[in-house]
Design an enzyme around this catalytic site. Structure first.
Site, short mmCIF file in Angstrom:
data_model
loop_
_atom_site.label_atom_id
_atom_site.label_comp_id
_atom_site.label_asym_id
_atom_site.label_seq_id
_atom_site.Cartn_x
_atom_site.Cartn_y
_atom_site.Cartn_z
N ASP A 184 0.84 -1.20 0.00
CA ASP A 184 0.00 0.00 0.00
C ASP A 184 0.87 1.25 0.00
O ASP A 184 1.89 1.31 0.69
CB ASP A 184 -0.90 -0.02 1.23
CG ASP A 184 -1.76 1.22 1.34
OD1 ASP A 184 -2.70 1.35 0.54
OD2 ASP A 184 -1.49 2.07 2.22
N GLU A 225 13.32 -15.71 -1.07
CA GLU A 225 13.53 -16.82 -0.14
C GLU A 225 12.31 -17.74 -0.08
O GLU A 225 12.43 -18.93 0.21
CB GLU A 225 13.82 -16.31 1.27
CG GLU A 225 15.15 -15.60 1.44
CD GLU A 225 15.35 -15.19 2.89
OE1 GLU A 225 15.00 -15.99 3.80
OE2 GLU A 225 15.84 -14.07 3.13
#
Length: 559
Positions: A216, A274
């Site tokens: 956001d 990851e």
């Protein structure tokens, strides 16, 4: 924390690699407050989303973006976070979220959650500590500045929600910076500990198994440390704010979209990698298209970004073409190589597209052609809950408003409540089956006629069309992975071609207007009808014939 959830990588068609599966995906935004309430308090919750995941999966979408559900005083309905690693009791608890995630993954859906990084609630423990003194451990975690000699604010920066972006605090005898509400202080991303704290928060959710984040207000992370005044805008910018909002009168050079953001996004991408997770950034900057390209370039920052450029009142075919072409031009530049857009025509911040673009007399056929357009443009489509039902903007009276934007700028702007009214699930139930209590926003009577229960029984409904065309798009790799080339055509026709190496080109002709149109287009002679999309229209002997809101798709003939 839970161990990382196992992730199955979707098989992709065309030339997308397994790590680029998101290029072919369709995103569906859920605004939790308005989706489904299961406990009768009038506000949607996480169990409500879980209960409707089968409905979402049946649409054929791939990613579910869930707007904030974190602990919050709800001054901005969850975009003011007081605890980044917990669920607000209004929405449920962490066990409810885990159940939602497990059910979504069982259905083959990926979950993307909002991350509101640039600011927090003033009730977050970090800010509570920060404002106590100038020398506590978190004293510099927010943007604190001394007043000017005459006591006035440090500079001319404005808040998107009205007035100055600076709020005086009597405890520290300093101003703090807030791009949004005064109760939403901006964090100081120049402090490395702030960046790490947010990376840790994101890791918390990745460990639980989320598949990505919607970032956001991601342009607001950093500010100019010299606090230089913003210059006046050359032309008032009303892409992301109403005309009555003075925020659009400034060129926002120093209060957002600072270059340090790129380095932070590289850290975010390293974390995402990851977990094989993805991120999409909300870009509301003055030059949004170039920033979108910059933030998604080189494969080391965000995977996708979207802007407000198709969330405006401007609806012409020329405008739509211009936004896509300009973005693609930026993305082809060496400094922005590989940038990727997400195109959205509706979300929780703007009037619903049925009303904003379709007008008061818009028919479901309009919703169908706009959805077809989104699915055919180059970029990852992002759909807003209820658009598959062709919901219109609700016209709410002042006394029903909840949104601080509407309350501030009424009556010139009614704010964002009109697009946030509850989903109409069942026309035969009170409040359309959204809640057994009193809904936080009223269900518009006209939405009862568009309830999912009624559309399920109508084979030609917008809901059935959405399911059909989303499924069809998955069979046409050119529409998700191909390059895009536009053709000149009279309004309101939007005409383009999608080219994918090793596959025949696909030609797209869309009539965005209310009248039938005939288009003399010799290029169509090289194409056969591409069937299966469900929209009316055809081409013969170099002439494309389209009814109002019709479309024609062609597949290149074999030579």
């Amino acid at each position: 924390m839970h161990p990382p959830a196992s992730r199955s990588t979707p098989q992709t068609s065309g030339s997308a690699t397994s790590t680029d599966w998101w290029r072919e995906a369709v995103i569906y935004q859920v605004y939790p407050r308005s989706f489904l309430d299961t406990n009768g308090d009038g506000v949607g919750d996480l169990p409500g989303i879980t209960a409707k995941l089968d409905y979402i999966a049946a649409l054929g979408v791939d990613i579910v973006w869930i707007s904030p559900f974190f602990t919050s005083p709800m001054r901005d309905f969850g975009y003011d976070v007081a605890d980044y690693c917990d669920v607000d009791p209004l929405f449920g608890n962490l066990a409810d979220f885990d159940a939602l995630l497990a059910r979504a993954h069982a259905l083959g859906l990926k979950i993307m959650i909002d991350q509101v990084l640039s600011h927090s609630s003033d009730q977050h423990p970090w800010f509570v500590e920060s404002r106590q003194s100038r020398d506590n451990p978190k004293a510099d975690w927010y943007v604190w500045v001394d007043p000017q000699p005459d006591g006035s604010a440090p500079n001319n920066w404005l808040s998107l929600f009205g007035g100055s972006a600076w709020q005086w605090d009597s405890r520290r005898r300093q101003y703090y910076f807030h791009n949004f509400l005064t109760s939403m202080p901006d964090m100081n991303f120049h402090q490395p500990e702030v960046q790490q704290a947010h990376l840790d928060n994101m890791r918390f959710w990745l460990e639980r198994g989320v598949d990505g984040f919607r970032l956001d207000a991601c342009i607001f992370n950093f500010h100019d440390q010299d606090l230089r005044n913003n210059p006046p805008a050359v032309k008032q910018n009303t892409v992301s704010v109403a005309e009555c909002n003075p925020y659009g009168m400034q060129a926002h050079v120093y209060d957002n979209t600072r270059p340090e953001n790129l380095v932070f996004f590289q850290k975010v991408r390293s974390l995402l990698n990851e977990y094989a997770a993805v991120a999409i950034g909300e870009v509301g900057s003055d030059d949004a298209l170039s920033v979108m390209a910059q933030y998604t370039a080189d494969g080391d920052k965000l995977q996708m970004a979207y802007s407000f450029n198709l969330l405006t009142n401007e609806k012409s075919a020329r405008h739509i073409r211009t936004q896509v072409e300009q973005f693609e031009a930026y993305a082809r530049q060496s400094k922005f190589s590989g940038g990727w857009a997400s195109w959205s025509v509706g979300n929780h911040d703007v009037n619903r597209v049925m009303t904003r673009w379709g007008g008061k007399d818009a028919t479901p056929a309009f919703a169908n052609v706009i959805l077809a357009m989104q699915l055919a443009l180059k970029g990852t489509p992002c759909l807003y809950q209820g658009d598959e039902l062709a919901l219109t903007e609700a016209d709410l009276p002042y006394e029903a408003l909840q949104d601080p934007v509407g309350l501030t700028f009424w009556p010139e702007s009614k704010g964002r409540d009109g697009c946030r009214t509850p989903m109409p699930w069942d026309a035969n139930l009170r409040h359309a089956g959204f809640t057994e209590g009193t809904p936080w926003l009223p269900v518009p009577p006209e939405h009862l006629l568009l309830a999912a229960s009624l559309q399920e029984q109508a084979p030609l409904s917008s809901l059935h069309f959405a399911r059909k065309i989303i499924a069809w798009r998955k069979t046409v790799a050119q529409l998700s992975l191909g390059e895009i080339v536009f053709f000149d055509a009279p309004e309101p026709l939007l005409v383009f071609r999608r080219d994918l190496v090793g596959m025949p080109s696909v030609l797209v002709v869309l009539n965005l207007g209310t009248e039938a149109s005939t288009f003399d287009f010799p290029e169509s002679l090289a194409y056969d009808d591409l069937q299966g999309h469900g929209l009316p229209g055809g081409a013969k002997q170099g002439v494309v014939n389209l009814p109002a809101y019709g479309a024609w798709f062609g597949i290149q003939k074999e030579v």
